[in-house]
Scaffold this active site. Sequence first.
Site, PDB file in Angstrom:
ATOM      1  N   ASN A 110      48.273 -66.344  -8.750  1.00  0.00           N
ATOM      2  CA  ASN A 110      48.488 -68.150 -10.155  1.00  0.00           C
ATOM      3  C   ASN A 110      50.003 -68.443 -10.174  1.00  0.00           C
ATOM      4  O   ASN A 110      50.731 -67.626 -10.242  1.00  0.00           O
ATOM      5  CB  ASN A 110      48.041 -67.236 -11.399  1.00  0.00           C
ATOM      6  CG  ASN A 110      48.651 -67.054 -12.392  1.00  0.00           C
ATOM      7  OD1 ASN A 110      49.219 -68.148 -12.667  1.00  0.00           O
ATOM      8  ND2 ASN A 110      48.652 -65.671 -12.395  1.00  0.00           N
ATOM      9  N   PHE A 114      51.952 -72.089 -18.178  1.00  0.00           N
ATOM     10  CA  PHE A 114      51.323 -71.863 -18.957  1.00  0.00           C
ATOM     11  C   PHE A 114      51.100 -73.183 -19.942  1.00  0.00           C
ATOM     12  O   PHE A 114      51.329 -73.369 -20.556  1.00  0.00           O
ATOM     13  CB  PHE A 114      52.432 -71.370 -19.949  1.00  0.00           C
ATOM     14  CG  PHE A 114      53.039 -70.224 -20.577  1.00  0.00           C
ATOM     15  CD1 PHE A 114      52.318 -69.023 -19.366  1.00  0.00           C
ATOM     16  CD2 PHE A 114      54.442 -69.706 -20.435  1.00  0.00           C
ATOM     17  CE1 PHE A 114      53.073 -67.943 -20.035  1.00  0.00           C
ATOM     18  CE2 PHE A 114      54.663 -68.547 -20.764  1.00  0.00           C
ATOM     19  CZ  PHE A 114      54.188 -67.539 -20.239  1.00  0.00           C
ATOM     20  N   SER A 172      56.316 -63.782 -17.054  1.00  0.00           N
ATOM     21  CA  SER A 172      55.398 -64.484 -16.403  1.00  0.00           C
ATOM     22  C   SER A 172      56.438 -65.811 -15.144  1.00  0.00           C
ATOM     23  O   SER A 172      57.344 -65.637 -16.036  1.00  0.00           O
ATOM     24  CB  SER A 172      55.005 -65.689 -17.352  1.00  0.00           C
ATOM     25  OG  SER A 172      54.688 -67.279 -16.303  1.00  0.00           O
ATOM     26  N   ASN A 174      55.770 -67.734 -13.897  1.00  0.00           N
ATOM     27  CA  ASN A 174      55.914 -69.257 -13.168  1.00  0.00           C
ATOM     28  C   ASN A 174      56.532 -70.606 -14.604  1.00  0.00           C
ATOM     29  O   ASN A 174      55.996 -71.434 -13.790  1.00  0.00           O
ATOM     30  CB  ASN A 174      54.618 -69.288 -13.142  1.00  0.00           C
ATOM     31  CG  ASN A 174      53.291 -68.827 -12.440  1.00  0.00           C
ATOM     32  OD1 ASN A 174      53.728 -68.398 -11.245  1.00  0.00           O
ATOM     33  ND2 ASN A 174      52.163 -67.735 -12.966  1.00  0.00           N
ATOM     34  N   THR A 175      57.401 -69.824 -15.320  1.00  0.00           N
ATOM     35  CA  THR A 175      57.860 -70.536 -15.313  1.00  0.00           C
ATOM     36  C   THR A 175      59.691 -69.850 -15.392  1.00  0.00           C
ATOM     37  O   THR A 175      59.668 -68.867 -15.465  1.00  0.00           O
ATOM     38  CB  THR A 175      58.226 -70.611 -16.918  1.00  0.00           C
ATOM     39  OG1 THR A 175      56.879 -70.756 -17.219  1.00  0.00           O
ATOM     40  CG2 THR A 175      59.343 -71.298 -17.701  1.00  0.00           C
ATOM     41  N   LYS A 208      55.881 -58.526 -23.242  1.00  0.00           N
ATOM     42  CA  LYS A 208      54.999 -57.654 -21.614  1.00  0.00           C
ATOM     43  C   LYS A 208      56.366 -58.037 -20.748  1.00  0.00           C
ATOM     44  O   LYS A 208      57.163 -59.577 -21.006  1.00  0.00           O
ATOM     45  CB  LYS A 208      53.839 -58.852 -22.048  1.00  0.00           C
ATOM     46  CG  LYS A 208      53.208 -58.653 -20.470  1.00  0.00           C
ATOM     47  CD  LYS A 208      52.173 -60.044 -20.842  1.00  0.00           C
ATOM     48  CE  LYS A 208      51.074 -59.343 -19.691  1.00  0.00           C
ATOM     49  NZ  LYS A 208      50.218 -59.743 -19.773  1.00  0.00           N
ATOM     50  N   ASN A 237      52.704 -57.792 -16.252  1.00  0.00           N
ATOM     51  CA  ASN A 237      52.209 -58.861 -15.777  1.00  0.00           C
ATOM     52  C   ASN A 237      52.320 -59.077 -14.520  1.00  0.00           C
ATOM     53  O   ASN A 237      52.217 -58.282 -13.604  1.00  0.00           O
ATOM     54  CB  ASN A 237      53.144 -60.093 -16.022  1.00  0.00           C
ATOM     55  CG  ASN A 237      53.181 -61.469 -16.742  1.00  0.00           C
ATOM     56  OD1 ASN A 237      52.745 -61.789 -15.687  1.00  0.00           O
ATOM     57  ND2 ASN A 237      53.121 -61.952 -17.900  1.00  0.00           N
TER      58      ASN A 237
END
Length: 349
Positions: A110, A114, A172, A174-175, A208, A237
Amino acid sequence: MAVWYSLLDLALSRLDAEAAHGLAIRALKTGLLPGDRRTDAVSLATTVWGRSLPNPIGLAAGFDKNAEVADAMLAQGFGLVEIGSVTPRPQEGNPRPRLFRLPQDRGVINRMGFPGQGLDAARSRLAARPRRGFVGVNVGANKDSVDRAADYVTGCVALAPYADYLVCNVSSPNTPGLRNLQGRTELAGLLKRVQDAIAAKPVPLVVKIAPDATDEDLDDIVFVCRDLRLDGIIIGNTTLSRPSSLKSERRSETGGLSGAPLTALSTEVLRKAAQRVERQFPLIGCGGVGSGADAYAKIRAGATLVQLYSAMVYEGPPLIRRIKDELAALLARDGIKSVADAVGADVHG
């Protein structure tokens, strides 16, 4: 019930992964999915942060981003549910498509970024639900935020009254730049600001982290968490790594990899963290859990609680009962009366 779930899984598998997820959320909201009313094995009961849970198997953040189905997922048999990640302001996330099944590998990639309805929507839903079960809230930062630490403070202060525990998600992939917050100085500053902000009405606070953390990263992260007397760490994660064993067509997509390909890596990083934490606070094992054996391995590696999400993409809610039954059987096989007695067995002896 098994036939019903098989038909639902068949229908969802024919849809785009994100569309299928949206349909599953709608089905849960309407009460179409039957719950699991069977009682958990006594050996699975556990205690964390002074709370008693029927079992240690939890739903990881990412499934219920907007706090829409926490109670429905508790009814499916989870011992705990974590909603989010919730950002202060609504945001669209990254362009679609951004969620990909890796069926040959039992994995998922993915690059969601967010997406969500923001703090106000999540808070209103959490405030309206009766306080039952064990529901954590995972907090993130907006992509365009100038002061990301302030975003975590804002989210935690607003959602603390409705959370059984809070999670600062600094991992994450993805940021852009978010994982930089895992550095010793940055992490210490962020977590101290959050601790001070919720001090008047404290709830357990955990962080996390990424399974891609090096030994040096773990040294820094655990040092900060021990120094601040944090309440726990979630490990971990999704990963940016790509095992050479991947076979699925979409294996080269950009984003975080989760599911079965992550199992060994996340469990090994959990074990290393447990060695450093030395039982000072609970650890939550997350990443690649698809069986009772996977859950048991994480518990023996130091996890008090275990979370999953990606495996449900392939098996749906019946997976929860299977994992719990398999875990109870493994405990019985080894003569262990309580899951708590197995925590860290392969690390601390």
